[in-house]
Design a protein around this motif. Structure first.
Motif, short mmCIF file in Angstrom:
data_model
loop_
_atom_site.label_atom_id
_atom_site.label_comp_id
_atom_site.label_asym_id
_atom_site.label_seq_id
_atom_site.Cartn_x
_atom_site.Cartn_y
_atom_site.Cartn_z
N VAL A 23 4.14 5.92 3.24
CA VAL A 23 3.01 6.50 3.64
C VAL A 23 2.35 5.78 4.83
O VAL A 23 2.52 4.64 5.32
CB VAL A 23 1.91 6.52 2.50
N ILE A 24 1.46 6.66 5.66
CA ILE A 24 0.86 6.14 6.72
C ILE A 24 -0.66 6.58 6.55
O ILE A 24 -1.06 7.44 5.78
CB ILE A 24 1.21 6.82 8.15
N ALA A 25 -1.71 5.77 6.91
CA ALA A 25 -3.02 5.96 7.19
C ALA A 25 -3.58 5.36 8.51
O ALA A 25 -3.09 4.30 8.98
CB ALA A 25 -3.80 5.47 5.92
N GLY A 26 -4.50 6.37 8.97
CA GLY A 26 -4.83 5.82 10.47
C GLY A 26 -6.25 6.36 10.73
O GLY A 26 -6.64 7.19 10.16
N TYR A 27 -6.88 5.64 11.63
CA TYR A 27 -8.13 6.08 12.32
C TYR A 27 -7.96 6.44 13.74
O TYR A 27 -7.81 5.31 14.51
CB TYR A 27 -9.13 5.05 11.90
N GLN A 28 -8.28 7.60 14.31
CA GLN A 28 -8.08 8.26 15.47
C GLN A 28 -9.64 7.81 16.34
O GLN A 28 -10.74 8.50 15.64
CB GLN A 28 -7.78 9.57 15.63
N TYR A 29 -9.64 6.94 17.08
CA TYR A 29 -10.85 6.54 17.50
C TYR A 29 -11.34 7.73 18.64
O TYR A 29 -12.59 7.84 18.73
CB TYR A 29 -10.80 5.13 18.27
N ASN A 30 -10.50 8.06 19.41
CA ASN A 30 -10.64 9.00 20.41
C ASN A 30 -9.43 9.65 20.71
O ASN A 30 -8.25 9.59 20.00
CB ASN A 30 -11.29 8.25 21.81
N LYS A 31 -9.21 10.57 21.85
CA LYS A 31 -8.01 11.39 22.03
C LYS A 31 -6.81 10.54 22.47
O LYS A 31 -5.76 11.04 22.17
CB LYS A 31 -8.37 12.16 23.47
N TYR A 32 -7.14 9.27 22.88
CA TYR A 32 -5.99 8.66 23.28
C TYR A 32 -5.60 7.19 22.41
O TYR A 32 -4.46 6.86 22.50
CB TYR A 32 -6.16 7.95 24.66
N PHE A 33 -6.50 6.70 21.63
CA PHE A 33 -6.27 5.73 20.58
C PHE A 33 -6.53 5.66 19.33
O PHE A 33 -7.65 6.42 18.89
CB PHE A 33 -7.02 4.56 21.44
N ALA A 34 -5.69 4.97 18.45
CA ALA A 34 -5.64 5.24 16.93
C ALA A 34 -5.28 3.74 16.52
O ALA A 34 -4.55 3.03 17.17
CB ALA A 34 -5.01 6.11 16.55
N LEU A 35 -5.74 3.38 15.37
CA LEU A 35 -5.32 2.29 14.70
C LEU A 35 -4.41 2.75 13.44
O LEU A 35 -5.13 3.65 12.63
CB LEU A 35 -6.38 1.29 14.15
N GLU A 36 -3.18 2.41 13.11
CA GLU A 36 -2.47 3.01 12.08
C GLU A 36 -1.78 1.79 11.28
O GLU A 36 -1.47 0.69 11.56
CB GLU A 36 -1.35 3.83 12.76
N THR A 37 -1.97 2.06 9.84
CA THR A 37 -1.07 1.25 9.36
C THR A 37 0.10 2.07 8.31
O THR A 37 -0.03 3.45 8.20
CB THR A 37 -1.87 0.49 7.87
N ARG A 38 1.31 1.56 8.35
CA ARG A 38 2.30 2.05 7.49
C ARG A 38 3.09 1.30 6.21
O ARG A 38 2.86 -0.06 6.31
CB ARG A 38 3.55 2.28 8.43
N LEU A 39 3.14 1.75 5.12
CA LEU A 39 3.73 1.09 4.10
C LEU A 39 4.82 1.75 3.61
O LEU A 39 4.94 2.83 3.04
CB LEU A 39 2.59 0.91 3.01
N SER A 40 5.91 1.25 3.68
CA SER A 40 7.17 2.16 2.89
C SER A 40 8.04 0.98 2.00
O SER A 40 7.83 -0.35 2.02
CB SER A 40 8.24 1.88 4.11
N THR A 41 8.91 1.74 1.32
CA THR A 41 9.77 0.89 0.46
C THR A 41 11.25 1.58 0.60
O THR A 41 11.45 2.66 0.91
CB THR A 41 9.34 1.19 -0.98
N GLY A 42 12.27 1.05 0.21
CA GLY A 42 13.56 1.06 0.85
C GLY A 42 13.97 2.18 -0.37
O GLY A 42 13.64 2.21 -1.48
N THR A 43 14.87 2.90 0.06
CA THR A 43 15.41 4.14 -0.48
C THR A 43 17.15 3.78 -0.50
O THR A 43 17.70 4.35 -1.55
CB THR A 43 15.35 5.58 0.08
N SER A 44 17.54 3.22 0.28
CA SER A 44 18.96 2.56 0.13
C SER A 44 19.20 1.66 1.16
O SER A 44 18.65 1.23 1.99
CB SER A 44 20.01 3.71 0.62
N GLY A 45 20.15 0.60 0.79
CA GLY A 45 20.37 -0.55 1.46
C GLY A 45 21.90 -0.91 1.68
O GLY A 45 22.99 0.11 1.37
N TYR A 46 22.23 -2.22 1.49
CA TYR A 46 23.42 -2.71 1.75
C TYR A 46 23.96 -3.35 0.42
O TYR A 46 23.36 -3.97 -0.45
CB TYR A 46 23.33 -3.88 2.85
N SER A 47 25.27 -3.20 0.12
CA SER A 47 25.98 -3.80 -1.12
C SER A 47 27.28 -3.92 -0.78
O SER A 47 27.83 -3.45 -0.25
CB SER A 47 25.60 -2.82 -2.29
N SER A 48 27.85 -4.79 -1.73
CA SER A 48 29.27 -5.31 -1.56
C SER A 48 29.57 -5.84 -3.03
O SER A 48 28.94 -6.41 -3.78
CB SER A 48 29.65 -6.28 -0.30
#
Length: 198
Positions: A49-74
């Protein structure tokens, strides 16, 4: 490419800082990404998911939080008789980013990202006990988490569907994968997603 992205971000921020004057707004969204470490087979996929605050037409502060859906295995041994295994996947990945945008067409914006990313990788495995002659006498599970963090940056393209909905695609260079001081590999991510402004 790594040298050009910070330069592009600097140009975007310095050129349009004085002319930005759009309305402030919050936005939420979702993303899916494919990540690649420059080691054969070390590819990850993650959703978040992402959440952000758009300060104006050109600038925003954004946070992203993710979790893995597939990785490496052997595994060790044979598919019929595996006597050991190893897997790694993203437990959590969190970023805080400055986003500098520039409109290039009516509904399209080019943007630069720069900020801090922390990734926790969960490692699971099945090891073996050996006797004095090297024969396998049993198995044992193990599990631990490694953390990588640092500066991340990238470029993206945003398409505004209507007044509230946007879709985007971006490419980021993440902090290097460094499980120890003598080993360092490049880490890249390509994301697609959607956001809703309100």
């Amino acid at each position: 490419m790594k040298k050009l992205l910070p330069l592009a971000f600097t140009i975007l921020t310095s050129t349009y800082a004085s002319t930005a004057n759009a309305e402030n707004s919050w936005y939420l969204g979702a993303l899916y990404n494919a990540q690649e470490i420059s080691i054969h087979g070390r590819d990850f996929n993650a959703a978040g998911v992402i959440a952000g605050y758009q300060y104006n037409k050109y600038f925003a502060l954004e946070t992203r939080l993710s979790t893995g859906t597939s990785g490496y295995s052997s595994f060790y041994g044979t598919p019929e008789e595996p006597w050991g295994s190893y897997s790694e996947d993203i437990d959590t990945q969190a970023s805080i980013l400055i986003k500098a945008s520039y409109p290039i067409f009516n509904s399209f914006k080019l943007y630069g990202l720069a900020g801090y990313t922390n990734t926790k990788i969960e490692i699971n495995g099945l090891g073996q006990h050996n006797d004095s002659e090297g024969n396998i006498t049993g198995n044992y599970p193990y599990k631990h988490t490694e953390s990588e963090s640092g500066f991340s940056y990238g470029l993206g393209l945003d398409y505004q569907i209507n007044a509230h909905f946007n879709v985007f695609i971006d490419y980021q260079v993440l902090p290097d994968f460094e499980p120890n001081s003598s080993f360092s590999k490049d880490w890249e991510s390509t994301s697609i997603g959607v956001s809703y402004s309100f």
